[in-house]
Design a protein around this motif. Structure first.
Motif, short mmCIF file in Angstrom:
data_model
loop_
_atom_site.label_atom_id
_atom_site.label_comp_id
_atom_site.label_asym_id
_atom_site.label_seq_id
_atom_site.Cartn_x
_atom_site.Cartn_y
_atom_site.Cartn_z
N CYS A 275 50.72 39.61 44.24
CA CYS A 275 50.78 38.30 44.92
C CYS A 275 50.38 37.21 43.93
O CYS A 275 49.77 37.48 42.90
N CYS A 278 45.31 33.43 45.73
CA CYS A 278 44.85 32.17 46.31
C CYS A 278 43.37 32.34 46.62
O CYS A 278 42.76 33.34 46.22
N ARG A 280 41.89 33.37 49.01
CA ARG A 280 41.50 34.58 49.77
C ARG A 280 41.35 35.82 48.88
O ARG A 280 40.94 36.87 49.35
N ILE A 308 47.54 43.48 45.33
CA ILE A 308 47.57 42.35 46.25
C ILE A 308 46.13 41.87 46.52
O ILE A 308 45.23 42.69 46.77
N CYS A 310 44.50 40.33 48.96
CA CYS A 310 43.74 40.47 50.21
C CYS A 310 44.57 41.19 51.27
O CYS A 310 45.73 41.54 51.05
S1 SF4 Z 1 47.96 38.24 49.55
FE1 SF4 Z 1 46.06 37.23 50.06
S2 SF4 Z 1 45.20 36.63 48.10
FE2 SF4 Z 1 47.34 37.08 47.73
S3 SF4 Z 1 48.31 35.10 47.92
FE3 SF4 Z 1 48.47 36.09 49.91
S4 SF4 Z 1 46.72 35.36 51.07
FE4 SF4 Z 1 46.33 34.88 48.90
#
Ligand code: SF4
Length: 376
Positions: A275, A278, A280, A308, A310
């Protein structure tokens, strides 16, 4: 495993082409789409060129091209061919003698335009050398170097002029009863190259070498090639590809594979799904992915790995990958194996542990493959 029978929206119906052999690599006729690159060393320097060919082969290049501009390069080519683990294509421009020397030196293919090497007798000599040494030919039409009579006829480089040029070169080979050839019609303009390739694909059953020429540096060239080659490959056109970048040829090989992997046309090494990260994220996704790309570059076995940040997308992506890691809280996350939640892992141990898991899985897949082959 290929699940396209239950996911028909992933199917790509490949254009039916004749098959030729470039050394021991089949090109066309349903063979896997081969990835090529070209050395940028001084080709009269055999040592430097061999070193680069080996690095490209290690990165997955199926075929490597070397330019042969003079007799020193012709001499060095013999050594390069001898040491190379992959077939070598000799890139020849205008000098028919270099073509003959390259075929004699053991090149698996000559990139040469028969219409540009002189009179019919010279063409016959080159074709004879290619035939005698089991060497294929790639006709390489380039929008930037079209024949004068075509530029006069069409006014400027355009797809029709490129196709006509290609067909003229093809005719010369066919008139000499030589059919062991493939062809490219490259342009740096994505629209022009795509239209030329689409027309060519209709006009001949020869295997097609795809490329967007002079595509640019790493970022712009990668994007341009992915759009141009990706679009054609998606339509089923293309039997062998070269991504051309103003960058290390090893990068061209990696990008070539990534384009084929994105379309499910070839599989090699670990496909990392990650991912963008961000606020999170439960660990530093960007740093981790970059470290894993380095640490897993030696794995050739096709497999997928999701990294990933989160639980928003982690468990879902892990369902579809061989190995997955999803960030959690308090400095640890969850490892998934074959889509199933497996065990907790602390962020601090994550790189080492994931590398171990991937290596173990690669060994299992290779062992299975070997036992399948033995059973057959
Ligand atoms: S998977 Fe979680 S950490 Fe990765 S971009 Fe999406 S919300 Fe953010």
């Amino acid at each position: 495993m290929d699940h396209n029978h239950i996911r028909p929206w992933r199917n790509i119906e490949r254009r039916k082409s004749r098959q030729i052999m470039v050394g021991n690599v089949p090109v066309g006729g349903g063979a896997p789409i081969s990835v090529q690159t070209m050395t940028n060393t001084d080709s009269s320097d055999a040592r430097a060129t061999i070193k680069q060919v080996l690095a490209c082969a290690e990165a997955g290049a199926d075929i490597v091209r070397v330019s042969v501009p003079d007799t020193d390069a012709s001499r060095a080519l013999r050594e390069v061919v001898r040491e190379s683990p992959v077939p070598i294509v000799a890139d020849i421009h205008f000098h028919y003698k270099r073509g003959i020397e390259a075929a004699e030196a053991g090149a698996a293919c000559l990139r040469i335009n028969p219409g540009n090497i002189g009179d019919a007798a010279r063409v016959r000599e080159v074709i004879k050398a290619a035939r005698d040494h089991d060497c294929s030919i790639r006709i390489g039409v380039n929008a930037g170097s079209l024949e004068r009579h075509l530029l006069e006829k069409y006014g400027e480089p355009c797809p029709d002029a490129m196709i006509e040029s290609g067909l003229e070169h093809i005719r010369i080979l066919q008139d000499n009863d030589f059919h062991n050839f493939k062809i490219s019609v490259k342009a740096s303009d994505v629209f022009m190259a795509s239209a030329a390739y689409m027309g060519l694909a209709e006009a001949t059953d020869a295997p097609i070498h795809l490329g967007i020429t002079e595509a640019g540096g790493m970022i712009s060239g990668t994007v341009k090639s992915a759009i141009g080659l990706g679009n054609l490959l998606w339509m089923g056109i293309g039997d062998t590809i070269r991504v051309s970048l103003s960058a290390d040829p090893v990068e061209e090989v990696k990008i070539g594979y990534e384009i084929l992997k994105s379309l499910g046309l070839r599989h090699r090494g670990v496909s990392i799904i990650s991912c963008p990260s961000c606020a999170r994220q439960g660990f530093d996704v960007i740093k981790t992915v970059s470290a894993l790309e380095d640490r897993l570059a030696h794995i050739k076995t096709p497999m997928s790995l999701s990294i990933i940040g989160c639980v928003v997308n982690g468990p879902g992506e892990a369902l579809m990958t061989d190995i997955g890691f999803t960030g959690g809280g308090a400095g640890s996350g969850m490892v998934y194996l074959a889509g199933k939640q497996s065990h907790k892992l602390s962020n601090a141990d994550m790189i080492e542990h994931i590398v171990e898991q991937v290596e173990r899985r690669a060994a299992e897949i290779e062992a299975l493959k070997a036992s399948d082959q033995a059973a057959q």
